[in-house]
Scaffold this active site. Sequence first.
Site, PDB file in Angstrom:
ATOM      1  N   LYS A  41       0.868  -1.188   0.000  1.00  0.00           N
ATOM      2  CA  LYS A  41       0.000   0.000   0.000  1.00  0.00           C
ATOM      3  C   LYS A  41       0.898   1.229   0.000  1.00  0.00           C
ATOM      4  CE  LYS A  41      -4.109   1.754   2.438  1.00  0.00           C
ATOM      5  NZ  LYS A  41      -5.051   1.909   1.334  1.00  0.00           N
TER       6      LYS A  41
HETATM    7  N1  PPE Z   1      -7.976  -1.261  -2.792  1.00  0.00           N
HETATM    8  C1  PPE Z   1      -7.412  -0.031  -2.721  1.00  0.00           C
HETATM    9  C2  PPE Z   1      -6.734   0.512  -3.904  1.00  0.00           C
HETATM   10  C3  PPE Z   1      -7.498   0.673  -1.521  1.00  0.00           C
HETATM   11  O1  PPE Z   1      -6.935   1.884  -1.457  1.00  0.00           O
HETATM   12  C4  PPE Z   1      -8.176   0.133  -0.419  1.00  0.00           C
HETATM   13  C5  PPE Z   1      -8.280   0.900   0.871  1.00  0.00           C
HETATM   14  C6  PPE Z   1      -8.743  -1.151  -0.545  1.00  0.00           C
HETATM   15  C7  PPE Z   1      -8.609  -1.823  -1.739  1.00  0.00           C
HETATM   16  C8  PPE Z   1      -9.433  -1.830   0.605  1.00  0.00           C
HETATM   17  O2  PPE Z   1      -8.519  -2.203   1.597  1.00  0.00           O
HETATM   18  P1  PPE Z   1      -8.940  -2.308   3.131  1.00  0.00           P
HETATM   19  O3  PPE Z   1      -9.133  -0.909   3.614  1.00  0.00           O
HETATM   20  O4  PPE Z   1      -7.808  -2.984   3.769  1.00  0.00           O
HETATM   21  O5  PPE Z   1     -10.205  -3.082   3.190  1.00  0.00           O
HETATM   22  N2  PPE Z   1      -8.241   2.300   0.724  1.00  0.00           N
HETATM   23  C9  PPE Z   1      -7.933   3.140   1.856  1.00  0.00           C
HETATM   24  C10 PPE Z   1      -7.659   4.572   1.424  1.00  0.00           C
HETATM   25  C11 PPE Z   1      -8.813   5.359   0.985  1.00  0.00           C
HETATM   26  C12 PPE Z   1      -8.482   6.829   0.851  1.00  0.00           C
HETATM   27  O6  PPE Z   1      -9.208   7.555   0.117  1.00  0.00           O
HETATM   28  O7  PPE Z   1      -7.531   7.310   1.479  1.00  0.00           O
HETATM   29  C13 PPE Z   1      -8.995   3.040   2.916  1.00  0.00           C
HETATM   30  O8  PPE Z   1     -10.113   2.616   2.650  1.00  0.00           O
HETATM   31  O9  PPE Z   1      -8.689   3.369   4.056  1.00  0.00           O
END
Ligand code: PPE
Length: 305
Positions: A157
């Site tokens: 990430k």
């Molecule tokens: N894909 C991406 C690209 C992504 O950024 C997130 C979280 C997810 C999947 C889902 O991952 P999880 O949160 O572990 O279920 N995105 C983070 C950032 C959003 C933002 O605008 O900043 C979040 O949801 O915290």
Amino acid sequence: MFGKGKIWFDGKLVDWKKATIHVMSHVVHYGSSIFEGVRCYQTKQGSAIFRLEEHIDRLYDSAKVYRMEIPFTKKQFMEAVVKVVKVNKLKSCYIRPVVFRGYGTMGVNPLKNPLHCAVAAWSWGSYLGEEALEKGISVRISSWHRQAPNTFPTLAKAGGNYLNSQLIKMEALQDGFDEGIALDSYGYVSEGSGENVFIVKNGVIFTPPTSSAILAGITRHSMFVIARDLGMEIRQQVLPRESLYIADEVFLTGTAAELTPVSKIDNIIIGNGKRGPVTEKLQKAFFDILRGETPDRFDWLTPVK
Ligand code: PPE
């Protein structure tokens, strides 16, 4: 509130306004950061952080990929997260741990720059709108693809990955949609700009595998645990674009987005155009755990004491 309170910065609590960096920091020029997004919820038993350990594990995995040596143990990092929620007296909030390359030398080689760690927290309501959790959102398939294999590692990430997300999001908003879903470099379904994607077809739940250029979402993992616990069938499978259009239900998951139904894709109505029964069931089971309405049977909550 965003912009107020204390931020944990390299082991110390500092005022929000004083947690600043130099414009010539490596991260500003080359995107050299990794981060997490974590949520803390107000449960009946007090505030609790959702899956903190898994988020910190993923942060350290991202660090490993980018050869960053975090000068704190995972335990110390977790303690810092709890501390930030506590000192800011936040009941429910969004938490942003971030690790980045700071000020030292210019040039692509990041290794000569100091590494900094910070944790901030603020109240952040529904990411895609309060109504969206029930009514669903309108999505377009992005003209931008996700990263090709062996280009930018999507399982890390990293800040730089979010340039691709920004292109997806801006395009969707400018065209009047709430969000964009990107395909991978082969044209298969990947993920939203900040969410994982799920479809429901004939009672079975599907989501793309980690080889489809996705972030291995922690909310995504939670869906596997909850669905199986409810006796539902859930699978990782490579998904062609059109499987979205003909799905009975589509929903997105993420820490910020939580569990948001999708009602329209490229202006095609999905299922009955509203939150479907499987989505609703998963959403209820998920929110019941987050709000402490049901026991924390998967050991997902860290109390803020
Ligand atoms: N894909 C991406 C690209 C992504 O950024 C997130 C979280 C997810 C999947 C889902 O991952 P999880 O949160 O572990 O279920 N995105 C983070 C950032 C959003 C933002 O605008 O900043 C979040 O949801 O915290």
